[in-house]
Design a protein around this motif. Sequence first.
Motif, PDB file in Angstrom:
ATOM      1  N   ILE A   1      41.859  44.779  30.647  1.00 13.43           N
ATOM      2  CA  ILE A   1      41.082  45.711  31.589  1.00 13.43           C
ATOM      3  C   ILE A   1      39.330  45.929  30.937  1.00 13.43           C
ATOM      4  N   HIS A   2      38.946  46.186  32.092  1.00 13.79           N
ATOM      5  CA  HIS A   2      37.320  46.531  32.051  1.00 13.79           C
ATOM      6  C   HIS A   2      37.065  47.702  32.599  1.00 13.79           C
ATOM      7  N   GLU A   3      35.854  48.083  32.297  1.00 13.06           N
ATOM      8  CA  GLU A   3      34.971  49.133  32.750  1.00 13.06           C
ATOM      9  C   GLU A   3      32.995  49.024  33.333  1.00 13.06           C
ATOM     10  N   ALA A   4      33.206  49.760  34.989  1.00 14.42           N
ATOM     11  CA  ALA A   4      32.192  50.140  34.876  1.00 14.42           C
ATOM     12  C   ALA A   4      32.048  51.671  35.540  1.00 14.42           C
ATOM     13  N   ALA A   5      30.968  52.006  34.604  1.00 15.73           N
ATOM     14  CA  ALA A   5      31.685  53.692  34.296  1.00 15.73           C
ATOM     15  C   ALA A   5      29.973  54.064  34.150  1.00 15.73           C
ATOM     16  N   GLY A   6      29.427  54.552  34.843  1.00 14.79           N
ATOM     17  CA  GLY A   6      28.048  55.431  34.289  1.00 14.79           C
ATOM     18  C   GLY A   6      27.065  54.587  34.911  1.00 14.79           C
ATOM     19  N   LEU A   7      25.709  55.426  35.382  1.00 14.90           N
ATOM     20  CA  LEU A   7      24.663  54.234  35.254  1.00 14.90           C
ATOM     21  C   LEU A   7      23.624  54.834  33.884  1.00 14.90           C
ATOM     22  N   GLY A   8      24.204  54.065  32.443  1.00 16.31           N
ATOM     23  CA  GLY A   8      22.887  54.273  31.905  1.00 16.31           C
ATOM     24  C   GLY A   8      23.270  55.684  31.181  1.00 16.31           C
ATOM     25  N   ASP A   9      22.929  56.461  30.737  1.00 16.85           N
ATOM     26  CA  ASP A   9      23.123  58.206  30.521  1.00 16.85           C
ATOM     27  C   ASP A   9      23.508  59.101  31.555  1.00 16.85           C
ATOM     28  N   GLU A  10      22.543  58.710  32.550  1.00 16.85           N
ATOM     29  CA  GLU A  10      23.486  59.253  34.033  1.00 16.85           C
ATOM     30  C   GLU A  10      24.425  59.225  34.914  1.00 16.85           C
ATOM     31  N   LEU A  11      24.865  60.116  35.459  1.00 21.04           N
ATOM     32  CA  LEU A  11      26.033  60.469  35.852  1.00 21.04           C
ATOM     33  C   LEU A  11      25.947  59.126  37.319  1.00 21.04           C
ATOM     34  N   GLY A  12      26.828  58.510  37.885  1.00 18.87           N
ATOM     35  CA  GLY A  12      26.868  57.764  38.613  1.00 18.87           C
ATOM     36  C   GLY A  12      27.713  56.559  38.794  1.00 18.87           C
ATOM     37  N   THR A  13      27.901  55.610  39.768  1.00 24.23           N
ATOM     38  CA  THR A  13      28.266  53.715  40.248  1.00 24.23           C
ATOM     39  C   THR A  13      27.305  53.200  40.696  1.00 24.23           C
ATOM     40  N   ASP A  14      27.770  51.970  40.442  1.00 26.67           N
ATOM     41  CA  ASP A  14      27.166  51.012  40.611  1.00 26.67           C
ATOM     42  C   ASP A  14      27.884  49.346  41.285  1.00 26.67           C
ATOM     43  N   ALA A  15      27.114  49.474  42.124  1.00 29.39           N
ATOM     44  CA  ALA A  15      28.207  48.422  42.815  1.00 29.39           C
ATOM     45  C   ALA A  15      28.027  46.773  42.089  1.00 29.39           C
ATOM     46  N   THR A  16      26.392  46.534  41.904  1.00 28.56           N
ATOM     47  CA  THR A  16      26.298  45.298  40.849  1.00 28.56           C
ATOM     48  C   THR A  16      27.173  45.656  39.806  1.00 28.56           C
ATOM     49  N   ALA A  17      27.491  46.431  38.840  1.00 26.18           N
ATOM     50  CA  ALA A  17      28.449  46.476  37.855  1.00 26.18           C
ATOM     51  C   ALA A  17      30.065  46.523  38.047  1.00 26.18           C
ATOM     52  N   ILE A  18      30.127  46.999  38.982  1.00 27.40           N
ATOM     53  CA  ILE A  18      31.245  46.899  39.320  1.00 27.40           C
ATOM     54  C   ILE A  18      31.412  45.225  39.822  1.00 27.40           C
ATOM     55  N   MET A  19      31.347  44.695  40.294  1.00 24.42           N
ATOM     56  CA  MET A  19      30.683  43.397  40.755  1.00 24.42           C
ATOM     57  C   MET A  19      30.926  42.234  39.758  1.00 24.42           C
ATOM     58  N   ALA A  20      30.446  42.938  38.415  1.00 27.06           N
ATOM     59  CA  ALA A  20      30.274  41.718  36.707  1.00 27.06           C
ATOM     60  C   ALA A  20      31.426  42.195  36.723  1.00 27.06           C
ATOM     61  N   ALA A  21      32.020  43.418  36.504  1.00 27.50           N
ATOM     62  CA  ALA A  21      33.679  43.726  35.980  1.00 27.50           C
ATOM     63  C   ALA A  21      34.511  42.973  36.441  1.00 27.50           C
ATOM     64  N   LEU A  22      34.463  42.836  37.670  1.00 28.69           N
ATOM     65  CA  LEU A  22      35.353  42.088  38.299  1.00 28.69           C
ATOM     66  C   LEU A  22      35.600  40.255  38.266  1.00 28.69           C
ATOM     67  N   GLN A  23      34.250  40.296  37.978  1.00 31.23           N
ATOM     68  CA  GLN A  23      33.996  38.490  37.890  1.00 31.23           C
ATOM     69  C   GLN A  23      34.886  37.890  36.469  1.00 31.23           C
ATOM     70  N   GLN A  24      34.403  38.986  35.486  1.00 32.46           N
ATOM     71  CA  GLN A  24      34.882  39.044  34.338  1.00 32.46           C
ATOM     72  C   GLN A  24      36.962  38.852  34.237  1.00 32.46           C
ATOM     73  N   CYS A  25      37.111  39.743  35.213  1.00 27.89           N
ATOM     74  CA  CYS A  25      38.962  39.274  35.213  1.00 27.89           C
ATOM     75  C   CYS A  25      38.815  37.441  35.456  1.00 27.89           C
ATOM     76  N   PRO A  26      40.031  36.657  34.470  1.00 32.75           N
ATOM     77  CA  PRO A  26      40.127  35.746  34.475  1.00 32.75           C
ATOM     78  C   PRO A  26      41.312  35.456  36.067  1.00 32.75           C
ATOM     79  N   ASN A  27      40.365  34.360  36.385  1.00 30.01           N
ATOM     80  CA  ASN A  27      40.935  34.118  37.329  1.00 30.01           C
ATOM     81  C   ASN A  27      42.210  33.660  38.278  1.00 30.01           C
ATOM     82  N   THR A  28      42.674  33.856  37.437  1.00 35.42           N
ATOM     83  CA  THR A  28      44.817  33.636  37.722  1.00 35.42           C
ATOM     84  C   THR A  28      44.953  34.875  38.125  1.00 35.42           C
TER      85      THR A  28
END
Length: 132
Positions: free
Chosen positions: A32-59
């Motif tokens: 399980i991974h998370e890509a949440a918030g923008l530091g202390d602000e509310l929001g989401t970021d495509a590059t943070a989501i991209m990083a979380a996706l790439q942390q998932c095992p390739n299997t």
Amino acid sequence: MANVSLVIVSHSKQLGEGLVKLLRQVAPGVDIHEAAGLGDELGTDATAIMAALQQCPNTHDILVFFDLGSAAMNAEMALELVPPSVAERTRIVDAPLVEGAVAAAVAARSQLPLDDVMQQAETARIMQKRLG
């Protein structure tokens, strides 16, 4: 262990972290991974989501859960940024964030097939929370 990874996308850092903590308790061993918030602000970021996706095992297949529409939009953008080998194993799930992610984590822990894990998550939309 399960061959499904979960990525939690939330506008709130605290909500994302808290949900991941809950999921790890109810479904130990699930990736399980998370890509949440923008530091202390509310929001989401495509590059943070991209990083979380790439942390998932390739299997693993990857299921992305989100809280609001713009989080889904950023998840879709993230899929355009990751290598095709990651994008082709990733699905954005249209389910309630908390209930859907819990249902998916438990199903993944039980090593159900991907389609069954997704169905459990999506069925959480109509799950009755109160008896009677």
